[in-house]
Motif scaffolding. Structure first.
Motif, PDB file in Angstrom:
ATOM      1  N   ALA A   1       0.817  -1.215   0.000  1.00  0.00           N
ATOM      2  CA  ALA A   1       0.000   0.000   0.000  1.00  0.00           C
ATOM      3  C   ALA A   1       0.850   1.263   0.000  1.00  0.00           C
ATOM      4  N   MET A   2       2.126   1.159   0.362  1.00  0.00           N
ATOM      5  CA  MET A   2       2.992   2.335   0.440  1.00  0.00           C
ATOM      6  C   MET A   2       3.555   2.723  -0.913  1.00  0.00           C
ATOM      7  N   GLY A   3       3.424   1.818  -1.893  1.00  0.00           N
ATOM      8  CA  GLY A   3       3.824   2.129  -3.251  1.00  0.00           C
ATOM      9  C   GLY A   3       5.328   2.305  -3.427  1.00  0.00           C
ATOM     10  N   ILE A   4       5.702   2.978  -4.516  1.00  0.00           N
ATOM     11  CA  ILE A   4       7.105   3.141  -4.892  1.00  0.00           C
ATOM     12  C   ILE A   4       7.852   4.014  -3.899  1.00  0.00           C
ATOM     13  N   ASN A   5       7.163   4.964  -3.266  1.00  0.00           N
ATOM     14  CA  ASN A   5       7.839   5.845  -2.308  1.00  0.00           C
ATOM     15  C   ASN A   5       8.389   5.066  -1.116  1.00  0.00           C
ATOM     16  N   GLY A   6       7.626   4.089  -0.641  1.00  0.00           N
ATOM     17  CA  GLY A   6       8.105   3.259   0.447  1.00  0.00           C
ATOM     18  C   GLY A   6       9.317   2.439   0.039  1.00  0.00           C
ATOM     19  N   VAL A   7       9.293   1.919  -1.186  1.00  0.00           N
ATOM     20  CA  VAL A   7      10.420   1.126  -1.690  1.00  0.00           C
ATOM     21  C   VAL A   7      11.673   1.983  -1.794  1.00  0.00           C
ATOM     22  N   ILE A   8      11.535   3.201  -2.303  1.00  0.00           N
ATOM     23  CA  ILE A   8      12.696   4.091  -2.470  1.00  0.00           C
ATOM     24  C   ILE A   8      13.305   4.440  -1.117  1.00  0.00           C
ATOM     25  N   GLU A   9      12.467   4.809  -0.164  1.00  0.00           N
ATOM     26  CA  GLU A   9      12.973   5.180   1.161  1.00  0.00           C
ATOM     27  C   GLU A   9      13.624   3.983   1.838  1.00  0.00           C
ATOM     28  N   PHE A  10      12.998   2.807   1.759  1.00  0.00           N
ATOM     29  CA  PHE A  10      13.546   1.621   2.414  1.00  0.00           C
ATOM     30  C   PHE A  10      14.864   1.199   1.745  1.00  0.00           C
ATOM     31  N   THR A  11      14.947   1.317   0.422  1.00  0.00           N
ATOM     32  CA  THR A  11      16.184   0.974  -0.288  1.00  0.00           C
ATOM     33  C   THR A  11      17.328   1.864   0.155  1.00  0.00           C
ATOM     34  N   ASN A  12      17.039   3.144   0.328  1.00  0.00           N
ATOM     35  CA  ASN A  12      18.066   4.066   0.806  1.00  0.00           C
ATOM     36  C   ASN A  12      18.546   3.675   2.204  1.00  0.00           C
ATOM     37  N   ARG A  13      17.621   3.250   3.048  1.00  0.00           N
ATOM     38  CA  ARG A  13      18.014   2.792   4.385  1.00  0.00           C
ATOM     39  C   ARG A  13      18.922   1.562   4.298  1.00  0.00           C
ATOM     40  N   MET A  14      18.584   0.644   3.392  1.00  0.00           N
ATOM     41  CA  MET A  14      19.378  -0.574   3.260  1.00  0.00           C
ATOM     42  C   MET A  14      20.782  -0.293   2.723  1.00  0.00           C
ATOM     43  N   LEU A  15      20.929   0.784   1.956  1.00  0.00           N
ATOM     44  CA  LEU A  15      22.254   1.143   1.449  1.00  0.00           C
ATOM     45  C   LEU A  15      23.213   1.478   2.584  1.00  0.00           C
ATOM     46  N   THR A  16      22.675   1.873   3.720  1.00  0.00           N
ATOM     47  CA  THR A  16      23.525   2.138   4.877  1.00  0.00           C
ATOM     48  C   THR A  16      24.296   0.889   5.279  1.00  0.00           C
ATOM     49  N   TYR A  17      23.653  -0.270   5.166  1.00  0.00           N
ATOM     50  CA  TYR A  17      24.322  -1.512   5.520  1.00  0.00           C
ATOM     51  C   TYR A  17      25.410  -1.856   4.496  1.00  0.00           C
ATOM     52  N   VAL A  18      25.148  -1.554   3.237  1.00  0.00           N
ATOM     53  CA  VAL A  18      26.184  -1.744   2.213  1.00  0.00           C
ATOM     54  C   VAL A  18      27.375  -0.847   2.518  1.00  0.00           C
ATOM     55  N   LEU A  19      27.082   0.404   2.872  1.00  0.00           N
ATOM     56  CA  LEU A  19      28.145   1.344   3.220  1.00  0.00           C
ATOM     57  C   LEU A  19      28.947   0.835   4.408  1.00  0.00           C
ATOM     58  N   CYS A  20      28.265   0.313   5.428  1.00  0.00           N
ATOM     59  CA  CYS A  20      28.963  -0.234   6.594  1.00  0.00           C
ATOM     60  C   CYS A  20      29.881  -1.389   6.190  1.00  0.00           C
ATOM     61  N   ALA A  21      29.415  -2.235   5.276  1.00  0.00           N
ATOM     62  CA  ALA A  21      30.225  -3.368   4.828  1.00  0.00           C
ATOM     63  C   ALA A  21      31.480  -2.880   4.106  1.00  0.00           C
ATOM     64  N   VAL A  22      31.332  -1.870   3.250  1.00  0.00           N
ATOM     65  CA  VAL A  22      32.484  -1.333   2.516  1.00  0.00           C
ATOM     66  C   VAL A  22      33.483  -0.709   3.484  1.00  0.00           C
ATOM     67  N   VAL A  23      32.979   0.054   4.447  1.00  0.00           N
ATOM     68  CA  VAL A  23      33.856   0.658   5.446  1.00  0.00           C
ATOM     69  C   VAL A  23      34.538  -0.434   6.266  1.00  0.00           C
ATOM     70  N   GLY A  24      33.802  -1.491   6.579  1.00  0.00           N
ATOM     71  CA  GLY A  24      34.388  -2.598   7.325  1.00  0.00           C
ATOM     72  C   GLY A  24      35.542  -3.242   6.585  1.00  0.00           C
ATOM     73  N   VAL A  25      35.392  -3.441   5.280  1.00  0.00           N
ATOM     74  CA  VAL A  25      36.477  -4.011   4.471  1.00  0.00           C
ATOM     75  C   VAL A  25      37.694  -3.085   4.503  1.00  0.00           C
ATOM     76  N   ALA A  26      37.457  -1.778   4.419  1.00  0.00           N
ATOM     77  CA  ALA A  26      38.562  -0.820   4.449  1.00  0.00           C
ATOM     78  C   ALA A  26      39.293  -0.870   5.793  1.00  0.00           C
ATOM     79  N   ILE A  27      38.527  -0.999   6.881  1.00  0.00           N
ATOM     80  CA  ILE A  27      39.149  -1.088   8.204  1.00  0.00           C
ATOM     81  C   ILE A  27      40.008  -2.336   8.301  1.00  0.00           C
ATOM     82  N   ILE A  28      39.472  -3.461   7.842  1.00  0.00           N
ATOM     83  CA  ILE A  28      40.210  -4.725   7.907  1.00  0.00           C
ATOM     84  C   ILE A  28      41.472  -4.656   7.060  1.00  0.00           C
TER      85      ILE A  28
END
Length: 328
Positions: free
Chosen positions: A68-95
């Motif tokens: 029911a939230m449509g495409i706007n909900g998907v876009i906002e949630f996808t942006n939130r999930m990118l934070t975890y991708v960013l954390c993974a990339v930063v984690g690799v750099a730290i290691i």
């Protein structure tokens, strides 16, 4: 924690990445820093800022967006999930930085600084949603993302340098001029957040979102004034470096900054005279990242910290690392 129990030390005992691998890991952080700024802008420009109306879940009853939230909900949630991708990339750099021999504590600290900025900005992002896209919190969210990009760029550039004490490549007043340029560019970015906060892209078309109570045209003019200041300082720095017959590196970095500024200026004028279409605003946000990266490269090119200390021998594990074949 005992050395034998430290997971980063255990990795370092089994993997010795090359300087190139560390640089590529650091560069991946820069790329993700830009991506997170641009995708955050896409959330606003598609009116998806409240696509997930609460935080940390998407709704009070669901972690993920509902149909029911449509495409706007998907876009906002996808942006939130990118934070975890960013954390993974930063984690690799730290290691990678921690496992590098000889150990570079400054690189490890810069990696951890990125991690904590990401964590802090995630909280700011949640407050942004909970306050209904308050423009001041939105501006703080963007500036925190810019801080992340700053640390990522510094780590990337430091990964190509040695650990000698900084040696000026130009007279001290010229380095000071470079810092003045950096401060002016930072004020330019801050002014840009005020333009956004007082403009028409509130981030949610379904709600009367509060805007900064300033004249959009007046704050835009202030933003343009800072553009001319930064442009003037860039030209002045180039003439000074040329007159002093400074090394080619700093002069090349200043030329690169000038080109990026001119392209960003064109995008800015197109945005203003076409009433800020979403696509052009998104390109302008990308340009702001590139301008800031170019400014940091100029400032850090005015000093030298020697050559990297090479490993006495390359280990076989390095060539099998996933990052060993990654593009810079």
């Amino acid at each position: 924690m005992p050395k034998s129990m430290n997971p980063l030390q255990l990795v370092a005992d089994r993997w010795q990445p090359s300087a190139q691998v560390v640089r590529r890991a650091a560069f991946a952080c820069v790329v993700m820093g830009v991506v997170i700024v641009v995708t955050g802008g896409a959330v606003r420009l598609t009116q998806s800022g409240l696509g997930c109306p609460t935080w940390p879940t998407c709704t009070e009853d669901s972690l993920t967006p509902t149909p029911a939230m449509g495409i706007n909900g998907v876009i906002e949630f996808t942006n939130r999930m990118l934070t975890y991708v960013l954390c993974a990339v930063v984690g690799v750099a730290i290691i990678a930085a921690r496992a590098r021999s000889p150990r570079r504590r400054d690189l490890t600290r810069l990696g951890w600084a990125q991690f904590w900025i990401v964590a802090g900005n995630g909280i700011i992002g949640g407050i942004t949603v909970l306050t209904g896209l308050n423009p001041y919190i939105v501006a703080a969210h963007f500036l925190a993302a810019t801080s992340l990009l700053t640390v990522a760029v510094i780590m990337w550039l430091r990964a190509s340098e040695g650990d000698d004490e900084p040696r000026d490549l130009v007279p001290r007043p010229v380095r000071q001029l470079g810092w003045v340029l950096a401060v002016a560019a930072a004020l330019l970015i801050v002014a840009g957040t005020v333009v956004t906060g007082s403009g028409k892209h509130a981030g949610d078309a379904k709600k009367d979102v509060h805007r900064i109570p300033l004249s959009y045209r007046e704050v835009t003019q202030l933003h343009v004034d800072f553009v001319f200041v930064v442009l003037g300082l860039t030209v002045a720095l180039w003439f000074v470096l040329r007159a002093l017959k400074a090394p080619a590196g700093p002069r090349r970095r200043v030329v690169e900054l000038f080109v990026v500024l001119m392209l960003q200026g064109v995008v800015g004028y197109v945005q203003y005279f076409t009433d800020s279409p979403e696509v052009i605003v998104g390109v302008h946000m990308l340009g702001s990242c590139l301008v800031w990266i170019a400014v940091l490269r100029v400032v850090l090119s005015l000093r030298d910290r020697g050559e990297l200390v090479a490993l006495p021998a390359q280990t076989a594990t390095d060539t099998t690392s996933p990052l060993a074949t990654a593009g810079r």
